[in-house]
Design a protein around this motif. Structure first.
Motif: not given
Ligand SMILES: *Cc1c(COP(=O)(O)O)cnc(C)c1O
Length: 380
Positions: A73-79
């Motif tokens: 997910s995009g948030l996985g990338a941000t994480d």
């Protein structure tokens, strides 16, 4: 080669796979070894899978980067990006970043000793004033959501680079077809591929792209260590979506321009937020750093929360929903949907009026989109 050619051909050679013009979908979680430690580049699918590799190569190419990591997910990338920092480090963040980005920084990573300062990044002076001795990262998002504020990527990333600070740009709203932050000086560009890159509202995915080998090694380590990896079929779908990104964006921008003209003329519309407009406070910066102005539009009506709800309800062509970037046009009413949890006074302070409506313009016939919007605007 030019963007649209690279989007179709980069990252994959048919002759590596029996001439198949599309990358095969590998569904193996593990890969056979001919002897202990002897493998053909893949051991276990969290660490890598050939379908994901092909996608990562085209992602790196179209962002003018060297390396890319795909995430679930995009948030996985941000994480995985924010985990480049350690306890005691400070990060300056745009104050209107995506809500999920705010949440993971404010609710999760601040508990692990990373310090965040939220600033209006449309003025580089605010960023310069927020930098401290322990500032290690600058996290930008432009255009931003839902007011489509524009931050000057070249000016801000230069400010960061001069101080040895890693700069990150969330490029989800523009897509690499319209804006390439690495060329403008950013160190890392991230995406929610769920939006324009996938483009068909059928997959959730994220990506991080860089030219810097050290940064890539850190992100790639976190990708494997934390494990927010996408499956093979999802990688195939996003890879396929990327092939039509150029034509989709052109058509969506054409549609958006027509819709903006319609909104500017309509008597119930009091304000239109779209970076192409001279009245947009950061129009010049947008014109400098974007190829076109995108397909996200927000506008205000002279009405209450209930009126805003009426405008977005019962539409025949527009889908009422919270995402963006798909072929189908979506609309939403922040005061009763995405931003409903924010108290009215705070919403007003952030410039989010009760009658604000956000559009993600798709690629349908613009005449149908405009007629349906007119019906909505005249329903209260
Ligand atoms: C959707 C979105 C994200 C988060 O991506 P997910 O794929 O939903 O995890 C991050 N940034 C922006 C600008 C987004 O629109």
């Amino acid at each position: 080669m030019h963007f649209e050619t690279r989007a179709i051909h980069a990252g994959y050679d048919p002759f590596d796979h029996f001439g198949a013009v599309n990358p095969p979908v590998f569904l193996s979680s593990t890969f056979a070894q001919s002897g202990p430690g002897k493998h053909q580049g893949y051991e276990y699918a969290r660490s890598g899978n050939p379908t994901r590799k092909a996608l990562e190569q085209v992602l790196a190419n179209i962002e003018d980067g060297e390396y890319a990591c795909a995430f679930s997910s995009g948030l996985g990338a941000t994480d995985s990006i924010i985990k480049l920092l350690s306890a005691g480090d400070h990060c300056v963040v745009a104050d209107d970043v995506y809500g999920g980005t705010f949440r993971i920084f404010d609710k999760t990573f601040s508990r692990f000793g990373i310090e965040f300062t939220w600033v209006d990044t449309t003025d580089p002076a605010n960023v310069a004033a927020a930098l401290k001795d322990n500032t290690k990262m600058l996290f930008l998002e432009t255009p931003s959501n839902p007011l489509l504020k524009i931050s000057d990527i070249a000016a801000l990333t230069k400010l960061a680079r001069d101080k040895g600070i890693t700069s990150v740009v969330d490029n989800t709203f523009a897509s690499p077809y319209l804006q390439r932050p690495l060329e403008l000086g950013a160190d890392i560009v991230m995406h929610s591929c769920t939006k324009y890159l996938g483009g068909h509202s059928d997959v959730v995915m994220g990506a991080a792209v860089t030219r810097d080998q050290k940064l890539h090694e850190g992100i790639s380590f976190n990708q494997n260590a934390s494990g927010a990896v996408p499956g093979g079929l999802d990688c195939y779908l996003v890879h396929r979506g990327i092939k039509t990104l150029g034509v989709r964006m052109e058509k969506a921008c054409d549609n958006a321009e027509q819709i903006v003209s319609f909104l500017l003329e309509h008597k119930r519309v009091t304000k239109v937020f779209y970076p192409a407009l001279d009245a947009h406070p950061n129009h010049d910066v947008a014109a400098k750093q974007m190829k076109r102005f995108g397909a996200m539009i927000s506008f205000e009506i002279d009405g209450s929360v209930a009126d805003g709800e009426k405008v977005v309800s019962d539409r025949r062509v527009w889908t009422l929903g919270e995402s963006l970037g798909g072929v189908e046009s979506l609309l939403e009413h922040p005061a009763s949907m995405t931003h409903a949890s924010i108290p009215k006074e705070l919403r007003a302070k952030a410039g989010l009026n009760d009658g604000l409506i956000r559009l993600s313009v798709g690629i349908e016939d613009p005449r149908d989109l405009i007629e349906d919007l007119r019906n909505g605007l005249e329903s209260y």
